[in-house]
Design a protein around this motif. Structure first.
Motif, PDB file in Angstrom:
ATOM      1  N   ILE A   1       0.898  -1.154  -0.123  1.00  0.00           N
ATOM      2  CA  ILE A   1       0.075   0.053  -0.118  1.00  0.00           C
ATOM      3  C   ILE A   1       1.071   1.055  -0.052  1.00  0.00           C
ATOM      4  O   ILE A   1       0.538   2.164  -0.780  1.00  0.00           O
ATOM      5  CB  ILE A   1      -0.968  -0.092   1.215  1.00  0.00           C
ATOM      6  N   LYS A   2       2.024   1.171   0.899  1.00  0.00           N
ATOM      7  CA  LYS A   2       2.811   2.262   0.836  1.00  0.00           C
ATOM      8  C   LYS A   2       3.541   2.641  -0.451  1.00  0.00           C
ATOM      9  O   LYS A   2       3.790   3.772  -0.947  1.00  0.00           O
ATOM     10  CB  LYS A   2       3.952   2.213   1.968  1.00  0.00           C
ATOM     11  N   GLU A   3       3.905   1.412  -1.174  1.00  0.00           N
ATOM     12  CA  GLU A   3       4.374   1.574  -2.593  1.00  0.00           C
ATOM     13  C   GLU A   3       3.549   2.226  -3.548  1.00  0.00           C
ATOM     14  O   GLU A   3       4.096   3.270  -4.414  1.00  0.00           O
ATOM     15  CB  GLU A   3       4.962   0.356  -3.134  1.00  0.00           C
ATOM     16  N   MET A   4       2.288   1.853  -3.295  1.00  0.00           N
ATOM     17  CA  MET A   4       1.295   2.189  -4.322  1.00  0.00           C
ATOM     18  C   MET A   4       0.910   3.673  -4.177  1.00  0.00           C
ATOM     19  O   MET A   4       0.838   4.417  -5.087  1.00  0.00           O
ATOM     20  CB  MET A   4       0.096   1.584  -4.190  1.00  0.00           C
ATOM     21  N   VAL A   5       0.690   4.146  -2.761  1.00  0.00           N
ATOM     22  CA  VAL A   5       0.499   5.601  -2.823  1.00  0.00           C
ATOM     23  C   VAL A   5       1.700   6.454  -3.172  1.00  0.00           C
ATOM     24  O   VAL A   5       1.360   7.618  -3.764  1.00  0.00           O
ATOM     25  CB  VAL A   5       0.302   5.835  -1.105  1.00  0.00           C
ATOM     26  N   TYR A   6       2.821   5.966  -3.052  1.00  0.00           N
ATOM     27  CA  TYR A   6       3.926   6.660  -3.345  1.00  0.00           C
ATOM     28  C   TYR A   6       3.936   6.895  -5.092  1.00  0.00           C
ATOM     29  O   TYR A   6       4.194   7.979  -5.664  1.00  0.00           O
ATOM     30  CB  TYR A   6       5.301   6.104  -3.020  1.00  0.00           C
ATOM     31  N   GLU A   7       3.613   5.809  -5.521  1.00  0.00           N
ATOM     32  CA  GLU A   7       3.704   5.736  -6.982  1.00  0.00           C
ATOM     33  C   GLU A   7       2.407   6.567  -7.692  1.00  0.00           C
ATOM     34  O   GLU A   7       2.794   7.266  -8.595  1.00  0.00           O
ATOM     35  CB  GLU A   7       3.572   4.079  -7.555  1.00  0.00           C
ATOM     36  N   VAL A   8       1.466   6.649  -6.914  1.00  0.00           N
ATOM     37  CA  VAL A   8       0.248   7.430  -7.449  1.00  0.00           C
ATOM     38  C   VAL A   8       0.678   8.808  -7.220  1.00  0.00           C
ATOM     39  O   VAL A   8       0.579   9.681  -8.182  1.00  0.00           O
ATOM     40  CB  VAL A   8      -0.821   7.268  -6.350  1.00  0.00           C
ATOM     41  N   LEU A   9       1.295   9.180  -6.194  1.00  0.00           N
ATOM     42  CA  LEU A   9       1.831  10.704  -5.944  1.00  0.00           C
ATOM     43  C   LEU A   9       2.743  10.932  -7.098  1.00  0.00           C
ATOM     44  O   LEU A   9       2.865  12.255  -7.571  1.00  0.00           O
ATOM     45  CB  LEU A   9       2.347  10.789  -4.613  1.00  0.00           C
ATOM     46  N   LYS A  10       3.796  10.003  -7.469  1.00  0.00           N
ATOM     47  CA  LYS A  10       4.702  10.216  -8.604  1.00  0.00           C
ATOM     48  C   LYS A  10       4.023  10.603  -9.936  1.00  0.00           C
ATOM     49  O   LYS A  10       4.283  11.378 -10.665  1.00  0.00           O
ATOM     50  CB  LYS A  10       5.732   9.060  -8.776  1.00  0.00           C
ATOM     51  N   PHE A  11       2.749   9.778 -10.219  1.00  0.00           N
ATOM     52  CA  PHE A  11       2.256   9.946 -11.256  1.00  0.00           C
ATOM     53  C   PHE A  11       1.608  11.240 -11.306  1.00  0.00           C
ATOM     54  O   PHE A  11       1.616  11.769 -12.414  1.00  0.00           O
ATOM     55  CB  PHE A  11       1.068   8.879 -11.306  1.00  0.00           C
ATOM     56  N   CYS A  12       0.936  11.788 -10.431  1.00  0.00           N
ATOM     57  CA  CYS A  12       0.050  12.944 -10.156  1.00  0.00           C
ATOM     58  C   CYS A  12       1.294  14.264 -10.541  1.00  0.00           C
ATOM     59  O   CYS A  12       0.939  15.120 -11.335  1.00  0.00           O
ATOM     60  CB  CYS A  12      -0.267  13.177  -8.929  1.00  0.00           C
ATOM     61  N   GLU A  13       2.304  14.155  -9.967  1.00  0.00           N
ATOM     62  CA  GLU A  13       3.436  15.122 -10.092  1.00  0.00           C
ATOM     63  C   GLU A  13       3.930  14.934 -11.559  1.00  0.00           C
ATOM     64  O   GLU A  13       3.911  16.085 -12.209  1.00  0.00           O
ATOM     65  CB  GLU A  13       4.560  14.875  -9.098  1.00  0.00           C
ATOM     66  N   ASP A  14       4.065  14.005 -11.934  1.00  0.00           N
ATOM     67  CA  ASP A  14       4.529  13.693 -13.652  1.00  0.00           C
ATOM     68  C   ASP A  14       3.409  14.569 -14.476  1.00  0.00           C
ATOM     69  O   ASP A  14       3.884  15.005 -15.405  1.00  0.00           O
ATOM     70  CB  ASP A  14       4.933  12.505 -13.861  1.00  0.00           C
ATOM     71  N   HIS A  15       2.186  14.168 -14.099  1.00  0.00           N
ATOM     72  CA  HIS A  15       1.328  14.814 -14.899  1.00  0.00           C
ATOM     73  C   HIS A  15       0.791  16.026 -14.545  1.00  0.00           C
ATOM     74  O   HIS A  15      -0.403  16.660 -15.103  1.00  0.00           O
ATOM     75  CB  HIS A  15      -0.015  13.631 -15.117  1.00  0.00           C
ATOM     76  N   LYS A  16       1.301  16.770 -13.789  1.00  0.00           N
ATOM     77  CA  LYS A  16       1.045  18.138 -13.294  1.00  0.00           C
ATOM     78  C   LYS A  16      -0.239  18.288 -12.776  1.00  0.00           C
ATOM     79  O   LYS A  16      -0.683  19.562 -12.709  1.00  0.00           O
ATOM     80  CB  LYS A  16       1.142  18.944 -14.432  1.00  0.00           C
ATOM     81  N   PHE A  17      -0.827  17.405 -11.881  1.00  0.00           N
ATOM     82  CA  PHE A  17      -1.957  17.327 -11.060  1.00  0.00           C
ATOM     83  C   PHE A  17      -1.356  17.969  -9.671  1.00  0.00           C
ATOM     84  O   PHE A  17      -0.698  17.742  -9.080  1.00  0.00           O
ATOM     85  CB  PHE A  17      -2.530  16.089 -11.033  1.00  0.00           C
ATOM     86  N   SER A  18      -2.393  19.006  -9.505  1.00  0.00           N
ATOM     87  CA  SER A  18      -2.284  19.753  -7.987  1.00  0.00           C
ATOM     88  C   SER A  18      -2.699  19.096  -6.882  1.00  0.00           C
ATOM     89  O   SER A  18      -2.345  19.268  -5.771  1.00  0.00           O
ATOM     90  CB  SER A  18      -2.549  21.074  -8.241  1.00  0.00           C
ATOM     91  N   SER A  19      -3.945  18.168  -7.003  1.00  0.00           N
ATOM     92  CA  SER A  19      -4.756  17.667  -5.803  1.00  0.00           C
ATOM     93  C   SER A  19      -4.932  16.184  -6.174  1.00  0.00           C
ATOM     94  O   SER A  19      -5.505  16.061  -7.298  1.00  0.00           O
ATOM     95  CB  SER A  19      -6.009  18.692  -5.561  1.00  0.00           C
ATOM     96  N   VAL A  20      -4.914  15.172  -5.091  1.00  0.00           N
ATOM     97  CA  VAL A  20      -5.434  14.037  -5.449  1.00  0.00           C
ATOM     98  C   VAL A  20      -6.167  13.491  -3.973  1.00  0.00           C
ATOM     99  O   VAL A  20      -5.497  14.057  -2.954  1.00  0.00           O
ATOM    100  CB  VAL A  20      -4.236  13.079  -5.672  1.00  0.00           C
ATOM    101  N   ALA A  21      -7.139  12.604  -4.237  1.00  0.00           N
ATOM    102  CA  ALA A  21      -7.761  12.366  -3.155  1.00  0.00           C
ATOM    103  C   ALA A  21      -7.769  10.818  -2.982  1.00  0.00           C
ATOM    104  O   ALA A  21      -8.168   9.998  -3.968  1.00  0.00           O
ATOM    105  CB  ALA A  21      -9.374  12.682  -2.851  1.00  0.00           C
ATOM    106  N   PHE A  22      -7.467   9.915  -1.764  1.00  0.00           N
ATOM    107  CA  PHE A  22      -7.353   8.496  -1.657  1.00  0.00           C
ATOM    108  C   PHE A  22      -8.395   8.252  -0.822  1.00  0.00           C
ATOM    109  O   PHE A  22      -8.966   8.915   0.153  1.00  0.00           O
ATOM    110  CB  PHE A  22      -6.068   7.980  -0.927  1.00  0.00           C
TER     111      PHE A  22
END
Length: 547
Positions: free
Chosen positions: A448-469
């Motif tokens: 789960i920790k790895e997945m959350v980190y990868e999601v945040l990296k994905f959002c940063e790479d795609h220039k998303f400013s906000s994400v909700a889990f």
């Protein structure tokens, strides 16, 4: 205190029952949405104090502090700024009044209308707030506008559209990149624009979503037209932000630099136009308007502080002294020589059931709520390897989003050459968010920790400013809430320390089962004071500066 008068019910029992009922309502999944304040009123001061004690006990996990405001020591004993309702006693906002009417002041507030509160460690310097009667928050803050993460920042430009003219415009284009100038020329459609015009572009490398470029005239010495143009610009920016469903907007000290507008006039016009806009429109989307002053410009800091403090007709919330705000123009450092941003902030509770922590430039928020109602750029859907899970939170998301999203998932997975992957991105369909990131669900906390980190990296790479889990793995996955809290919060910490993010500035974790919030809150508190940039010496517990 209902029934404590002629009906003879014991006051402690009445007040305890009322406090429990309020807490149960606020903590329930169907709790406050449009309701923002609850007033507890009694004309007997002894009953008020018992009532205040009962509320403080019931909300003890939010660590409220009780105080009697100075107004109560005055001879008139009446509420400053209170509203007279019918023939009864004046009522007071819990956020701005104290224990004499059963209200709260201090670190945490039971007032959903206030979205940022200060703890005693945080000090609260550099920021003042007001809330209009219609609920629009107005914030006076010091800083650099090009670094702001509001949905919109306002830029002043010359009529020839050249962004290198003017200090604010030049700072913004340097931070945004050359493509901002290209976009301004493209959107303006003509080589020059009239005073009062507003050109709208994307933010590009800025942290905001949009930039409103306003063609502001120079001061005309009081002739009247320049003042009208400035008012028109402010109104236009507010209207455009509401029309585009933006939640926050940031003005600079518009016109006070080379354009020569009097500072006192500018802050007065800003506050007047924001108040008028709030009263006439009762905005449904715009929630916060920030007025940004550069900390090095002491004259503007002093002038805007005086103007902001003297404005009447609204509730002042978490309002600092003028001296404290002005003094904070100088950078604040901790006892260890670090700026406060070098450590994770204390955990704040701006409203009931909501916990926030500042991690560098990123805000982590944990709250109870329905992720399908979240209006951020990305919401996360925990699914299966075929991305067609139709159960639990995933079912709720897919049902609310509509059949289009399920069709998008199916099209991606069934496309020729598709290789199994950990996540796929689709539109949000009928949801208020912009996108859904469907991930392969996990129930092992380390995964789960790895997945959350990868999601945040994905959002940063795609220039998303906000994400909700959602709280990953705690439903059908059966993972321990404590372990999941540690994994998810830990992933955000790792992301802040390793990724050096420019775009992701808001991470929310929405929890349907309110009992689990305590686990996340405890985990966040444990990390308060840690260094943002963790050194070789391991975890260092920093101490936040006092005011």
């Amino acid at each position: 205190a209902i029934s404590s008068g002629v009906f003879g019910f014991p006051v402690p029992l009445c007040t305890e029952t009322i406090a429990q009922a309020v807490r149960d309502y606020c903590d329930s999944p169907q709790g406050p949405r449009s309701l923002t304040e609850i007033h507890l009123v009694d004309n007997n001061s002894d009953t008020v104090r018992v009532m205040a004690a009962a509320v403080k006990k019931e909300f003890s996990d939010l660590e409220p502090t009780m105080s009697i405001p100075k107004e109560m020591s005055r001879k008139s004993k009446r509420a400053a700024g209170g509203h007279q309702r019918g023939g009864g006693s004046p009522s007071k906002s819990p956020s701005s009044q104290g224990a004499e009417r059963g209200g709260f002041q201090g670190d945490h507030q039971v007032n959903r209308g206030v979205q940022r509160s200060y703890s005693s460690e945080d000090g609260g310097s550099g920021r003042m707030e007001q809330i209009t009667p219609d609920g629009l928050k107005i914030v006076l803050r010091m800083g650099n506008i090009q670094n702001q993460s509001t949905d919109v920042i306002v830029n002043t430009i010359a009529d020839n559209m050249d962004l290198t003219q003017g200090a604010v415009s030049r700072a913004i284009v340097e931070a945004a990149g050359d493509q901002l100038q290209v976009a301004v020329y493209s959107e303006s459609e003509t080589s020059t624009r009239q005073h009062g015009d507003v050109v709208i572009t994307d933010g590009f490398n800025l942290r905001c979503r949009k930039v409103f470029h306003a063609v502001c005239p120079p001061w005309d010495g009081g002739g009247g037209q320049a003042e009208k143009d400035l008012s028109s610009i402010i109104t236009s920016c507010l209207e455009q932000a509401e029309r585009r469903r933006m939640a926050s907007l940031c003005f600079p000290a518009i016109g006070t630099g080379n354009l020569g507008f009097p500072r006192e006039l500018v802050i007065r016009i800003l506050l007047e136009e924001i108040q008028v806009f709030s009263r006439r429109r009762s905005p449904q989307h715009l929630e916060e308007v920030v007025i940004m002053v550069h900390p090095s410009d002491q004259k503007t800091v002093d002038s805007f502080t005086r103007g902001f403090s003297g404005q009447t007709g609204q509730r002042n919330v978490q309002h600092e002294d003028e001296e404290d705000f002005s003094r904070s123009a100088a950078p604040r450092a901790s006892s260890h020589g670090r700026n406060i941003s070098d450590t994770f902030s204390p955990v704040l509770s701006p409203s009931l059931g909501v916990y926030q922590m500042q991690m560098g430039q990123l805000t982590l928020e944990v709250s109870s709520g329905d992720i399908t109602k979240e209006a951020c750029e990305v919401i996360v859907n925990s699914s299966n390897q075929k991305f067609d899970l139709y159960a639990g939170v995933s079912k709720a998301i897919l049902d609310s989003a509509g059949v289009k999203v399920q069709q998008e998932c199916s099209a991606i997975v069934s496309a020729q050459g598709y290789m199994p992957r950990a996540m796929i991105l689709t539109s949000a369909g009928q949801l208020p968010s912009r996108n859904i990131l469907h991930i392969v669900g996990q129930n092992d906390p380390s995964r789960i920790k790895e997945m959350v980190y990868e999601v945040l990296k994905f959002c940063e790479d795609h220039k998303f400013s906000s994400v909700a889990f959602p709280a990953l793995g705690t439903g059908q996955g059966g993972a321990s809430p404590s372990a999941v809290a540690d994994a998810m919060v830990g992933a955000v910490v790792d992301f802040v320390r390793k990724k050096k993010q420019k775009f992701v500035c808001s991470v929310k974790i929405l929890i349907f089962q309110t009992i689990m919030i305590k686990e996340f809150y405890s985990n966040m508190r444990k990390r308060s004071g840690e260094e943002v940039e963790k050194g070789l010496m391991g975890k260092i517990k920093g101490s936040c500066p006092s005011a």
